[in-house]
Design an enzyme around this catalytic site. Sequence first.
Site, PDB file in Angstrom:
ATOM      1  N   SER A 207       0.794  -1.224   0.000  1.00 18.50           N
ATOM      2  CA  SER A 207       0.000   0.000   0.000  1.00 18.50           C
ATOM      3  C   SER A 207       0.830   1.278   0.000  1.00 18.50           C
ATOM      4  O   SER A 207       0.801   2.079   0.948  1.00 18.50           O
ATOM      5  CB  SER A 207      -0.955  -0.032   1.182  1.00 18.50           C
ATOM      6  OG  SER A 207      -1.737  -1.188   1.062  1.00 18.50           O
ATOM      7  N   ARG A 222       7.250   5.935  -4.493  1.00 23.11           N
ATOM      8  CA  ARG A 222       7.705   6.559  -3.237  1.00 23.11           C
ATOM      9  C   ARG A 222       7.028   5.851  -2.076  1.00 23.11           C
ATOM     10  O   ARG A 222       5.930   5.306  -2.210  1.00 23.11           O
ATOM     11  CB  ARG A 222       7.391   8.058  -3.200  1.00 23.11           C
ATOM     12  CG  ARG A 222       5.937   8.375  -3.225  1.00 23.11           C
ATOM     13  CD  ARG A 222       5.563   9.837  -3.042  1.00 23.11           C
ATOM     14  NE  ARG A 222       4.140   9.960  -3.321  1.00 23.11           N
ATOM     15  CZ  ARG A 222       3.641  10.146  -4.528  1.00 23.11           C
ATOM     16  NH1 ARG A 222       4.431  10.305  -5.556  1.00 23.11           N
ATOM     17  NH2 ARG A 222       2.329  10.196  -4.700  1.00 23.11           N
ATOM     18  N   ASP A 260      -4.053  -1.597  -1.441  1.00 24.42           N
ATOM     19  CA  ASP A 260      -5.154  -1.974  -0.535  1.00 24.42           C
ATOM     20  C   ASP A 260      -6.511  -1.437  -0.999  1.00 24.42           C
ATOM     21  O   ASP A 260      -7.559  -2.052  -0.756  1.00 24.42           O
ATOM     22  CB  ASP A 260      -4.862  -1.549   0.923  1.00 24.42           C
ATOM     23  CG  ASP A 260      -4.490  -0.087   1.077  1.00 24.42           C
ATOM     24  OD1 ASP A 260      -4.364   0.626   0.057  1.00 24.42           O
ATOM     25  OD2 ASP A 260      -4.305   0.356   2.228  1.00 24.42           O
TER      26      ASP A 260
HETATM   27  C1  BGC Z   1      -0.443   4.925   0.210  1.00 25.53           C
HETATM   28  C2  BGC Z   1      -1.498   4.243  -0.605  1.00 25.53           C
HETATM   29  C3  BGC Z   1      -2.417   3.456   0.296  1.00 25.53           C
HETATM   30  C4  BGC Z   1      -2.976   4.344   1.399  1.00 25.53           C
HETATM   31  C5  BGC Z   1      -3.889   3.594   2.350  1.00 25.53           C
HETATM   32  C6  BGC Z   1      -1.066   5.720   1.335  1.00 25.53           C
HETATM   33  O1  BGC Z   1      -0.075   6.214   2.165  1.00 25.53           O
HETATM   34  O2  BGC Z   1       0.344   5.773  -0.612  1.00 25.53           O
HETATM   35  O3  BGC Z   1      -0.903   3.388  -1.563  1.00 25.53           O
HETATM   36  O4  BGC Z   1      -3.454   2.931  -0.469  1.00 25.53           O
HETATM   37  O5  BGC Z   1      -1.912   4.885   2.133  1.00 25.53           O
HETATM   38  O6  BGC Z   1      -3.241   2.562   2.980  1.00 25.53           O
END
Ligand code: BGC
Length: 538
Positions: A207, A222, A260
Amino acid sequence: MPEHVPIVPWRLVNTLPADDCAGTTMPLCFPWLHRLGRVSKPVPSKLGDDECETVQVDQAKRDATTIRYRHAADLANKVAREFELSDDDVRRITRGFVEQMNEGLHHHGKAIEQLPSFITHLPDGNERGTYLAVDMGGTNIRVCAVTFHGHGAYSMDQAKAAIPPTLMTTKNHRELFDWMASIVRAFVEKNHTNWKSASLDLGFTFSHAVEQKSINSGTLIRWSKGFDVDGVVGQDVCALLQQAFDALDLPIRVTALTNDTVGTLLAQAYTAPSRRRTVLGAVFGTGTNGAYIEKVSRITKGQVSNPDPEATMIINTEWGNFDQGLDFLSLTKYDRAIDTASVNPGFEMFEKQISGMYLGELLRLALLSLFQSQGPNDFNSIPVPKSSSLYVPWSLDTSLLSHLEGDNSPKLTASAARVRDWLGVAKIECKIVAAIKTIARAIVRRSARLSAVALGAVLIQTGCLEHEGSREAGVCIGVDGSLIELYPGFVADIRCALRCIEQVGAAGEARVDICIAKDGSGVGAALAALIASKALKR
Ligand code: BGC
């Protein structure tokens, strides 16, 4: 709510930019006015226009000056106003959000990345089979074995482990991936007696912002949520996990990589196939993000193409980085302090105003500013010990905000005990707890209204509320994450803000179901593995 550990190196410790209320940056131990005799005892007096009492300052120190005594409620209301977002703000920011969603579809490297997932359709609830999933979240890793029985039903074994904070910022990325593989190995050993002879397909929920090249590969753009592991940006995270499995001789194939939010969207569509059409999966937890179904013809930046004008693909928006240039969002001094001290300054500004990772720290910084403010007032007259958690970055868990919100007792007794313990003081007056509740409420209300901006923008972008047909008349948003699941009134605040967006309005908002897709990211990753395995067999 996840427990937050002080994973983010903190540079701006205990100082904040000054304003008229907070005064200048103060040393850690504020020289309390009363104790130093600079102010005579607060004299009850007639209330001024803004209901502040007036006290006499020691003549020897300040020549016949009067300064205002400030009450906790007044101070709290003033801070709360800094977090306000008017209905006009919501509308204006939503327009900006839709603009930036389209920029992300047309060009690479935009604030909202709009990352193709290479998943082209939603499950219909009839899928069957057993698949593994690893869900690397902001705080925990979860390993699941999910068996899909069709008719939207599934059963699941799962295990969870907290990610050691040292691994979140390790210099050696192998440590993180090897650790994950060891957790998976322990899980399959315990739950699958014949695991050595079987070949298991696994979906990997990762995520963070990842540029996918296919359903089972993708390079990290990132890190977010306080992670900063060296040597992973630019690498294929699926391959890194596969290498760790291979090193342990595990017969596991990483067949799918998902965000996610993509998982949440898939899980919601699988479990509720007959309900309103699922258009969006969103996470409001340690971080925030959303994934939705977009027409391939609109993704003009060249990663994907399909001659069929009706072809669709799930897009991982990575909306946490909306408005990187700060054209639409306004920042309080607390937001700026959090950003400056974060591992990713200048990025994820939207996420830093919304997600659970930051809300507790925002409240701590706002309180720190009040406890360190100049001029006699209800906050800085409390003798807070130097050892208080008030001075410890990330010590205020977002669950405290949730607790305060849920406490409707007349004297806020339960919350008072938690606030008192956190501050490390012998007693705390109800008016102080009520004032803290006011600020907490304002911080979370802003978070919910900004969340509505993101949801509203996706509803507008997809045009999904424009259909009038029977099943199309309403839509479903699958959501996951501790903030939206556990914070009292969060969904109600989102709904209220959705109603003020012109293209949604009260009628549109009433046609939107917001459904908790419990375990969405784990179940969704297993579904992604199922979809990918089927595609490979074709
Ligand atoms: C991430 C996402 C993720 C979200 C929720 C963010 O910090 O960049 O990829 O879906 O958090 O977990």
